[in-house]
Design an enzyme around this catalytic site. Sequence first.
Site, PDB file in Angstrom:
ATOM      1  N   ARG A 113       0.858  -1.183   0.000  1.00 43.38           N
ATOM      2  CA  ARG A 113       0.000   0.000   0.000  1.00 43.38           C
ATOM      3  C   ARG A 113       0.896   1.234   0.000  1.00 43.38           C
ATOM      4  O   ARG A 113       2.021   1.189   0.494  1.00 43.38           O
ATOM      5  CB  ARG A 113      -0.898  -0.018   1.233  1.00 43.38           C
ATOM      6  CG  ARG A 113      -1.880  -1.172   1.233  1.00 43.38           C
ATOM      7  CD  ARG A 113      -2.534  -1.369   2.603  1.00 43.38           C
ATOM      8  NE  ARG A 113      -3.358  -2.574   2.581  1.00 43.38           N
ATOM      9  CZ  ARG A 113      -2.913  -3.799   2.872  1.00 43.38           C
ATOM     10  NH1 ARG A 113      -1.666  -3.985   3.249  1.00 43.38           N
ATOM     11  NH2 ARG A 113      -3.731  -4.835   2.804  1.00 43.38           N
ATOM     12  N   LYS A 143      -1.525  -2.884   7.490  1.00 43.25           N
ATOM     13  CA  LYS A 143      -2.966  -2.789   7.715  1.00 43.25           C
ATOM     14  C   LYS A 143      -3.467  -3.906   8.632  1.00 43.25           C
ATOM     15  O   LYS A 143      -4.281  -3.675   9.514  1.00 43.25           O
ATOM     16  CB  LYS A 143      -3.702  -2.830   6.377  1.00 43.25           C
ATOM     17  CG  LYS A 143      -5.201  -2.714   6.500  1.00 43.25           C
ATOM     18  CD  LYS A 143      -5.854  -2.724   5.133  1.00 43.25           C
ATOM     19  CE  LYS A 143      -7.359  -2.609   5.245  1.00 43.25           C
ATOM     20  NZ  LYS A 143      -7.982  -2.626   3.913  1.00 43.25           N
ATOM     21  N   HIS A 163      -2.559   4.169  -4.901  1.00 40.07           N
ATOM     22  CA  HIS A 163      -3.027   2.822  -4.565  1.00 40.07           C
ATOM     23  C   HIS A 163      -3.287   2.012  -5.827  1.00 40.07           C
ATOM     24  O   HIS A 163      -3.277   0.780  -5.807  1.00 40.07           O
ATOM     25  CB  HIS A 163      -4.291   2.884  -3.701  1.00 40.07           C
ATOM     26  CG  HIS A 163      -4.532   1.637  -2.918  1.00 40.07           C
ATOM     27  ND1 HIS A 163      -5.054   0.500  -3.469  1.00 40.07           N
ATOM     28  CD2 HIS A 163      -4.305   1.345  -1.619  1.00 40.07           C
ATOM     29  CE1 HIS A 163      -5.155  -0.446  -2.553  1.00 40.07           C
ATOM     30  NE2 HIS A 163      -4.701   0.046  -1.418  1.00 40.07           N
ATOM     31  N   ARG A 175      -0.852  -0.786  -6.777  1.00 42.83           N
ATOM     32  CA  ARG A 175      -1.086  -2.072  -6.109  1.00 42.83           C
ATOM     33  C   ARG A 175      -2.126  -2.877  -6.888  1.00 42.83           C
ATOM     34  O   ARG A 175      -1.935  -4.065  -7.143  1.00 42.83           O
ATOM     35  CB  ARG A 175      -1.548  -1.799  -4.683  1.00 42.83           C
ATOM     36  CG  ARG A 175      -1.831  -3.007  -3.840  1.00 42.83           C
ATOM     37  CD  ARG A 175      -2.113  -2.528  -2.413  1.00 42.83           C
ATOM     38  NE  ARG A 175      -2.802  -3.500  -1.604  1.00 42.83           N
ATOM     39  CZ  ARG A 175      -2.215  -4.460  -0.909  1.00 42.83           C
ATOM     40  NH1 ARG A 175      -0.906  -4.584  -0.933  1.00 42.83           N
ATOM     41  NH2 ARG A 175      -2.920  -5.289  -0.179  1.00 42.83           N
ATOM     42  N   HIS A 234      -2.449 -10.047   2.407  1.00 45.49           N
ATOM     43  CA  HIS A 234      -3.809 -10.330   2.835  1.00 45.49           C
ATOM     44  C   HIS A 234      -3.747 -11.486   3.820  1.00 45.49           C
ATOM     45  O   HIS A 234      -3.192 -12.535   3.523  1.00 45.49           O
ATOM     46  CB  HIS A 234      -4.699 -10.717   1.652  1.00 45.49           C
ATOM     47  CG  HIS A 234      -5.021  -9.564   0.774  1.00 45.49           C
ATOM     48  ND1 HIS A 234      -5.523  -9.720  -0.489  1.00 45.49           N
ATOM     49  CD2 HIS A 234      -4.916  -8.226   0.959  1.00 45.49           C
ATOM     50  CE1 HIS A 234      -5.722  -8.529  -1.033  1.00 45.49           C
ATOM     51  NE2 HIS A 234      -5.351  -7.607  -0.168  1.00 45.49           N
ATOM     52  N   TYR A 262      -0.920 -23.079   9.010  1.00 45.89           N
ATOM     53  CA  TYR A 262      -0.100 -23.888   8.112  1.00 45.89           C
ATOM     54  C   TYR A 262       0.539 -23.095   6.984  1.00 45.89           C
ATOM     55  O   TYR A 262       1.231 -23.645   6.166  1.00 45.89           O
ATOM     56  CB  TYR A 262      -0.947 -25.026   7.521  1.00 45.89           C
ATOM     57  CG  TYR A 262      -1.339 -26.044   8.550  1.00 45.89           C
ATOM     58  CD1 TYR A 262      -0.433 -27.009   8.973  1.00 45.89           C
ATOM     59  CD2 TYR A 262      -2.590 -26.014   9.141  1.00 45.89           C
ATOM     60  CE1 TYR A 262      -0.778 -27.932   9.947  1.00 45.89           C
ATOM     61  CE2 TYR A 262      -2.949 -26.929  10.109  1.00 45.89           C
ATOM     62  CZ  TYR A 262      -2.039 -27.886  10.507  1.00 45.89           C
ATOM     63  OH  TYR A 262      -2.381 -28.789  11.463  1.00 45.89           O
TER      64      TYR A 262
END
Length: 175
Positions: free
Chosen positions: A10, A37, A100, A103, A127, A137
């Site tokens: 970002r 974030k 932005h 991205r 994310h 995992y």
Amino acid sequence: MRIAPHVFLRPGELRQAKWNEIDFVDKVWRVPAERMKMKQAHAVPLSRQVRYLWQELRSLPRTNECLFPALYTTQRPISDNTMNVALRRLGFDHDEMTSHGFRAMVSTLVNKSGLWHPDAIERALAHGERDRVRAAYHRGAHWEERVRMAQWRSDYLDQLRVGGTIIEAKFNKRG
């Protein structure tokens, strides 16, 4: 702005970068959790092109830890609007391109290429995994693929500068 298309971060995460986060030996940028974030530390593999651009920055006289210090004070990074103002000066309207938008552009590029596992792309975008069991995992998953993806992306951007083949995507305007 020359670095933004090469990384998945970002704009705020990029503009606040500090020299002590960049590891030129391991070719990684470690962004601390407090700047992310999702409040989780994030590692960004550095392509050859990004390392070169940062070596150029490193050669400039500097008096603080910020990679992108503000113009009138070196005690803080450039403002959150600096890159958008630069885009306007380059002739891009606010509905054509934003900081932005780099991205989104990079995400679209790697997704449309069909070369990368969706989980690797999501990890590169920082994310977080919503499923806690699955997240347990996947802590170090996809690192090698992300390293290859970072170099592929930068090589692709270099090819575009000299007239390479463009991967086309359809964008919908939000009304």
